[in-house]
Write an enzyme that holds these catalytic residues in place. Structure first.
Site, mmCIF file in Angstrom:
data_model
loop_
_atom_site.group_PDB
_atom_site.id
_atom_site.type_symbol
_atom_site.label_atom_id
_atom_site.label_comp_id
_atom_site.label_asym_id
_atom_site.label_seq_id
_atom_site.Cartn_x
_atom_site.Cartn_y
_atom_site.Cartn_z
ATOM 1 N N TRP A 58 50.148 -7.419 -31.010
ATOM 2 C CA TRP A 58 49.712 -8.802 -31.257
ATOM 3 C C TRP A 58 50.756 -9.576 -32.043
ATOM 4 O O TRP A 58 51.001 -10.759 -31.783
ATOM 5 C CB TRP A 58 48.355 -8.831 -31.950
ATOM 6 C CG TRP A 58 47.253 -8.420 -31.024
ATOM 7 C CD1 TRP A 58 46.500 -7.295 -31.094
ATOM 8 C CD2 TRP A 58 46.806 -9.125 -29.848
ATOM 9 N NE1 TRP A 58 45.622 -7.245 -30.041
ATOM 10 C CE2 TRP A 58 45.788 -8.350 -29.267
ATOM 11 C CE3 TRP A 58 47.191 -10.325 -29.234
ATOM 12 C CZ2 TRP A 58 45.120 -8.748 -28.098
ATOM 13 C CZ3 TRP A 58 46.534 -10.714 -28.064
ATOM 14 C CH2 TRP A 58 45.509 -9.929 -27.515
ATOM 15 N N ASP A 87 46.913 -12.716 -39.326
ATOM 16 C CA ASP A 87 46.027 -12.670 -38.154
ATOM 17 C C ASP A 87 45.045 -11.525 -38.391
ATOM 18 O O ASP A 87 45.302 -10.383 -38.030
ATOM 19 C CB ASP A 87 46.853 -12.430 -36.882
ATOM 20 C CG ASP A 87 45.961 -12.134 -35.676
ATOM 21 O OD1 ASP A 87 44.720 -12.239 -35.802
ATOM 22 O OD2 ASP A 87 46.511 -11.798 -34.608
ATOM 23 N N LYS A 133 35.649 -9.428 -32.542
ATOM 24 C CA LYS A 133 35.813 -8.052 -32.996
ATOM 25 C C LYS A 133 34.701 -7.705 -33.998
ATOM 26 O O LYS A 133 33.947 -6.776 -33.801
ATOM 27 C CB LYS A 133 37.182 -7.842 -33.661
ATOM 28 C CG LYS A 133 38.471 -8.156 -32.872
ATOM 29 C CD LYS A 133 38.381 -8.263 -31.442
ATOM 30 C CE LYS A 133 39.604 -8.413 -30.565
ATOM 31 N NZ LYS A 133 40.817 -9.007 -30.997
HETATM 32 C C1 LIG Z 1 42.004 -9.614 -30.169
HETATM 33 C C2 LIG Z 1 43.167 -10.026 -30.980
HETATM 34 C C3 LIG Z 1 43.898 -11.190 -30.692
HETATM 35 C C4 LIG Z 1 43.599 -12.062 -29.506
HETATM 36 O O1 LIG Z 1 42.440 -12.763 -29.697
HETATM 37 P P1 LIG Z 1 41.949 -13.861 -28.646
HETATM 38 O O2 LIG Z 1 40.720 -14.382 -29.304
HETATM 39 O O3 LIG Z 1 41.704 -13.153 -27.355
HETATM 40 O O4 LIG Z 1 43.010 -14.880 -28.513
HETATM 41 C C5 LIG Z 1 44.947 -11.515 -31.525
HETATM 42 N N1 LIG Z 1 45.269 -10.759 -32.583
HETATM 43 C C6 LIG Z 1 44.597 -9.634 -32.881
HETATM 44 C C7 LIG Z 1 45.006 -8.820 -34.064
HETATM 45 C C8 LIG Z 1 43.518 -9.240 -32.088
HETATM 46 O O5 LIG Z 1 42.844 -8.119 -32.391
#
Ligand SMILES: *Cc1c(COP(=O)(O)O)cnc(C)c1O
Length: 361
Positions: free
Chosen positions: A102, A173, A197
């Protein structure tokens, strides 16, 4: 049909209590005679839902004065652009720390808007098994921010602490570890997380931003990604993702009723310790991540014999243990054990793994 134990990395399992509450109120939300999906976002009913969710999130995370809490669309990936568009400022520079898939995507996206540099990268031959040591980070003093990924969902790599970046604002993030333990928000310039998540269904993205970092975006920033405009409009510059916001609010209430973030942290640690403990005790299963950087949320593991992967997945599925297939870039299995995965789910997985090893090891 009975509910299974769903180890999906995201969208992920939700607390049953949250789903039941939503079900009970689905056709008639609290005497309004309508579903939350059918309400005007400007009406009193939805405004009260949105305000309650915002307050509960502030309470959960102890968000200090001087930070705004936004509920946006576009996912965490939308914020890969939102962060540079709002924060890069006059220096047009940002430093990125890479310890998984990511973070790689985040820096690539930021590069469209300015000088986004990889300041540290823990990949060895393209594979990630640790976070880069803080001493090796090549930070620039004039960078507008430092971006990192506290929990890499695909590789199962998590920072044990919040890294220190001095006066340069830190951006995290937090998507796959959001609300899994207390966070010291005051150490951050921006925290963002997609809900799917740990915090609700897909469709809503939380952004917590320090107020002095807003209001100086790049020209051409889409209005829906402009933090200051969204903050001034209570995240309702346009129609917000009403139902996802509502579901996130129910999830916040569930966390508050179950010990808050301290309660989540304690339970999550116990679940992770059990699963890693079992993997380490076995010669049949393995996890390659450095012990101090192992994710409490996403646990990838390999079988001694890759040819057994399909059998493992099929038999696990039959036993009600679902969505255990690892990401194609890592292979093997991955068990995501977010807040809403009960401890019994982890126990059941370990029992199954033990039996499978006995039969095939
Ligand atoms: C799932 C995830 C993303 C992507 O998220 P979206 O909502 O699909 O854009 C980005 N960073 C991390 C760490 C993730 O687990």
């Amino acid at each position: 049909m009975a509910r299974v134990y769903n180890f999906s990395a995201g969208p992920a399992t939700l607390p049953v209590e949250v789903l039941e509450k939503a079900q009970a109120d689905l056709l008639d939300w609290q005497g309004t005679g309508m579903s939350v999906m059918e309400m005007s976002h400007r009406g009193d009913a939805f405004v009260s839902i949105a305000e309650k969710a915002t307050q509960d999130l502030r309470k959960l995370l102890n968000v200090p004065e001087g930070y705004s809490v936004l509920f946006l669309q576009g996912g965490a990936a939308g914020q890969f652009a939102g962060v540079p568009l709002n924060l890069m400022g006059s220096s047009q520079k940002a430093d990125y720390i890479i310890n998984g898939s990511w973070g790689k995507k985040a820096v690539k996206e930021a590069g469209k808007y300015g000088d986004a540099q990889v300041a540290a990268n823990s990949a060895v031959d393209g594979a990630f098994t640790d976070v880069p040591a803080r001493a090796d980070w090549q930070l620039r003093d004039d960078a507008a921010y430092v971006h990192y990924t506290p929990n890499e969902t695909i590789e199962g790599i998590e920072y044990p602490d919040v890294p220190d970046t001095g006066n340069v604002p830190l951006v995290g993030d937090w998507s796959s570890a959001f609300l899994s333990k207390p966070i010291d928000v005051s150490k951050y310039g921006v925290i963002y997380a997609g809900a799917q998540k740990n915090a609700g269904p897909a469709g809503v993205t939380m952004v917590i931003v320090r107020d002095d970092l807003m209001g100086n975006p790049q020209s051409g920033v889409p209005m829906v990604l402009d933090y200051k405009k969204q903050a001034d409009a209570d995240s309702m510059l346009n129609t917000p993702p009403c139902f996802a916001w509502y579901m996130a609010g129910l999830t916040f209430e569930w966390i508050l009723a179950n010990g808050g973030l301290e309660g989540m942290a304690e339970r999550n640690q116990r679940k992770a310790d059990k699963l890693y403990g079992f993997i380490d005790s076995s010669d049949f299963y393995s996890n390659p991540v450095a012990p101090q950087a192992r994710s409490r949320m996403n646990v990838p593991f390999l079988l001694a014999n890759d040819e057994l992967n399909k059998t493992f997945l099929a038999q696990a599925d039959e036993a009600g243990l679902c969505t255990l297939k690892g990401h194609r870039s890592v292979g093997g299995m991955r068990a995501s054990i977010y807040n809403a995965m009960p401890e019994e789910g982890v126990d059941a997985l370990i029992d199954f793994m033990r039996g499978f090893e006995k039969a095939n090891g």
